[in-house]
Design a protein around this motif. Structure first.
Motif: not given
Length: 258
Positions: A210-228
């Motif tokens: 769980v993070t707000h570091e979107m550069g990190f998310a773009r770099t390492i994630a296989d999947q990105v989940i957005f919750m609201d």
């Protein structure tokens, strides 16, 4: 923030084996419906990043995965074990699932080495000598072996968070959960923690972050989940998520943080 990766890091280590499966999971706090019909499948070695606005249920979701929070409906199956009232199952899950929190949660009266060896000695029944060897191995991995004899209060926030990561790794978990691990850090300390997490991802560890570091998310994630508002609104690979989001709520969120 720029993070450079090797070719090995660019390749996903995810396998076809399902290690976490969540089916129609619901959770309430009193009358507040915090998680709504959550469906999620995580494969061994997969790196999942969960993002979304405050109060969207992100932290509650991962706290349900290691049974720090109890869900009321639906199924959560972790490492082949269905979460429920069985205390033996809960002990197994908490042994196999490491958790890194926002605020480190280190014991202030214990040295760094004592913080790292406590769990392996008492839970894994490891000898003190083996626990110390394991602890020093992971302090080397997070690049602070020289801090072993100090106390948490003598370390910077970034160093304390790296200790918290090493402490979880000392338990040899199959899964690592991270609950906004950089949110309590000063900006200059964030990269040192993210670099450790990138290296951990390269080992093939199953990770939900769980993070707000979107550069990190773009770099390492296989999947990105957005919750609201307790829902998984969108889930996709990082390229699709950042370059071609499908849901209007996701587009609004990204426009505000990128």
């Amino acid at each position: 923030m720029t993070i450079e990766l090797t070719q090995a890091q660019l390749a996903s280590a995810a396998s076809s084996e399902v290690i976490i499966e969540i089916v129609k999971m619901n959770k309430w706090y009193g009358s507040f419906h915090v998680l709504k019909d959550i469906d999620l499948t995580v494969h061994q070695g997969e790196r999942i990043v969960v993002c979304g606005p405050s109060g969207s249920g992100k932290s509650t979701l991962i706290r349900c995965i290691n049974a720090l929070e109890e869900h009321q409906e639906g199924d959560i199956i972790v490492d082949g074990i269905k979460l429920g009232k069985n205390l033996k199952n809960l002990d197994h899950i908490r042994t196999e699932v490491g958790m890194v929190f926002q605020n480190f949660n280190l014991f202030p009266h214990m040295s760094i080495l004592e913080n790292l060896t406590l769990g392996p000695i008492w839970t894994r029944k490891m000898s003190k000598a083996d626990a110390v060897e394991t602890a020093m191995t992971y302090l080397e991995r997070v690049k602070i072996p020289e801090q072993a004899d100090k106390y948490p209060g003598q370390l910077s926030g970034g160093q304390q968070q790296r200790v918290a990561i090493a402490r979880s790794l000392c338990m040899n978990p199959k899964i690592m959960l991270f609950d906004e691990p950089t949110s309590a850090l000063d900006p200059e300390m964030i990269k040192e923690v993210l670099d450790v997490m990138v290296e951990l991802a390269d080992t093939g560890m199953t990770m939900i972050v769980v993070t707000h570091e979107m550069g990190f998310a773009r770099t390492i994630a296989d999947q990105v989940i957005f919750m609201d508002e307790g829902d998984i609104v969108e889930q996709s690979g990082p390229t699709e998520f950042f370059d071609n989001p499908q849901h209007e709520r996701t587009k609004l969120f990204l426009s505000q943080i990128l």
